[in-house]
Design an enzyme around this catalytic site. Sequence first.
Site, PDB file in Angstrom:
ATOM      1  N   ARG A  33       0.803  -1.230   0.025  1.00 37.74           N
ATOM      2  CA  ARG A  33       0.056  -0.084   0.038  1.00 37.74           C
ATOM      3  C   ARG A  33       0.970   1.325   0.018  1.00 37.74           C
ATOM      4  NH1 ARG A  33      -0.819   2.254   5.393  1.00 37.74           N
ATOM      5  NH2 ARG A  33       0.231   0.826   6.883  1.00 37.74           N
ATOM      6  N   GLY A  34       0.408   2.490  -0.372  1.00 36.90           N
ATOM      7  CA  GLY A  34       0.763   3.481  -0.247  1.00 36.90           C
ATOM      8  C   GLY A  34       2.262   3.627  -1.071  1.00 36.90           C
ATOM      9  N   ARG A  55       1.784  -7.725   6.312  1.00 36.07           N
ATOM     10  CA  ARG A  55       1.733  -8.036   7.698  1.00 36.07           C
ATOM     11  C   ARG A  55       0.491  -8.987   7.829  1.00 36.07           C
ATOM     12  NH1 ARG A  55       3.357  -4.304  12.532  1.00 36.07           N
ATOM     13  NH2 ARG A  55       3.484  -6.294  13.464  1.00 36.07           N
ATOM     14  N   ASP A  69       6.871  -9.733   9.426  1.00 38.00           N
ATOM     15  CA  ASP A  69       7.096  -8.779  10.308  1.00 38.00           C
ATOM     16  C   ASP A  69       8.196  -8.366  10.536  1.00 38.00           C
ATOM     17  OD1 ASP A  69       7.036  -7.245  12.649  1.00 38.00           O
ATOM     18  OD2 ASP A  69       5.993  -8.560  13.940  1.00 38.00           O
ATOM     19  N   VAL A  70       8.742  -7.216  10.185  1.00 35.04           N
ATOM     20  CA  VAL A  70      10.153  -6.937  10.071  1.00 35.04           C
ATOM     21  C   VAL A  70      10.894  -6.646  11.341  1.00 35.04           C
ATOM     22  CG1 VAL A  70      10.151  -5.831   7.718  1.00 35.04           C
ATOM     23  CG2 VAL A  70       9.866  -4.427   9.784  1.00 35.04           C
ATOM     24  N   GLY A  98       7.422   0.633   7.636  1.00 37.69           N
ATOM     25  CA  GLY A  98       7.640   1.665   8.815  1.00 37.69           C
ATOM     26  C   GLY A  98       6.210   2.118   9.241  1.00 37.69           C
ATOM     27  N   TYR A 161      10.485   8.912  15.253  1.00 33.44           N
ATOM     28  CA  TYR A 161      10.578   8.659  13.855  1.00 33.44           C
ATOM     29  C   TYR A 161      11.648   9.506  13.240  1.00 33.44           C
ATOM     30  CZ  TYR A 161       8.333   8.598   9.238  1.00 33.44           C
ATOM     31  OH  TYR A 161       8.195   8.408   7.878  1.00 33.44           O
ATOM     32  N   ILE A 194       4.190  13.659   1.098  1.00 30.62           N
ATOM     33  CA  ILE A 194       3.412  13.133  -0.043  1.00 30.62           C
ATOM     34  C   ILE A 194       2.027  12.734   0.070  1.00 30.62           C
ATOM     35  CG2 ILE A 194       3.729  10.785  -1.378  1.00 30.62           C
ATOM     36  CD1 ILE A 194       6.353  12.951  -1.367  1.00 30.62           C
TER      37      ILE A 194
END
EC number: 1.1.1.100
Length: 255
Positions: A33-34, A55, A69-70, A98, A161, A194
């Site tokens: 997505r995104g 995920r 899952d990172v 992220g 972040y 963005i």
Amino acid sequence: MTVTDNPADTAGEATAGRPAFVSRSVLVTGGNRGIGLAIARRLAADGHKVAVTHRGSGAPDDLFGVQCDVTDSAAVDRAFKEVEEHQGPVEVLVANAGISKDAFLMRMTEERFEEVINTNLTGAFRCAQRASRTMQRKRFGRIIFIGSVSGMWGIGNQANYAAAKAGLIGMARSISRELAKAGVTANVVAPGYIDTEMTRALDERIQAGALDFIPAKRVGTAEEVAGAVSFLASEDASYIAGAVIPVDGGMGMGH
């Protein structure tokens, strides 16, 4: 080559001094997505073999999806093995997965801080480390971290972040110093404001106020971010290592 040709149809043909296009095995984390999805679709359109991680929500039908899952090293290893079985060893990694958990500094808990670091920075490390195994053996690799203007500019209420995204720059440069001699480079694409579902959900006054800090006086698109990634993944970018490419309309100039 005409403007309607697909690069994949002209693989192996060098033109006007440019290196020939090579279709690579690509993995985009958070590519369902995104911005991640825009990147995955652009690279697929370029002619690469593209897989994306998610995920549990699944991937679009036109992309090969693997659940991952990172924050879990074992899950990262399983995802890479699935991709390797499907399309060969990962040659281009786009570490995009992220999260954000914004809060005022005095109200930010350690748990909230560490959750963002674990996903956005340590998660990218896990993926880069796993990808580098085969990249070094093949003596080719492109590691592309998706950073943020926040990592250079330091946006308020984003200590976690901003720290994670700034960390990606240091990691990319360290990796490049270590592995560029083996044909493996690491770079950062740093988007600014963005147009995504997340930014569209913001209050209109916040959206309008953001434009005051953007010399281009407009919001960027996910496709523009994807364009920068497409270049870094290409043969043309073989001599670029440890670089930060802002895609922010000038928002982070000088940082």
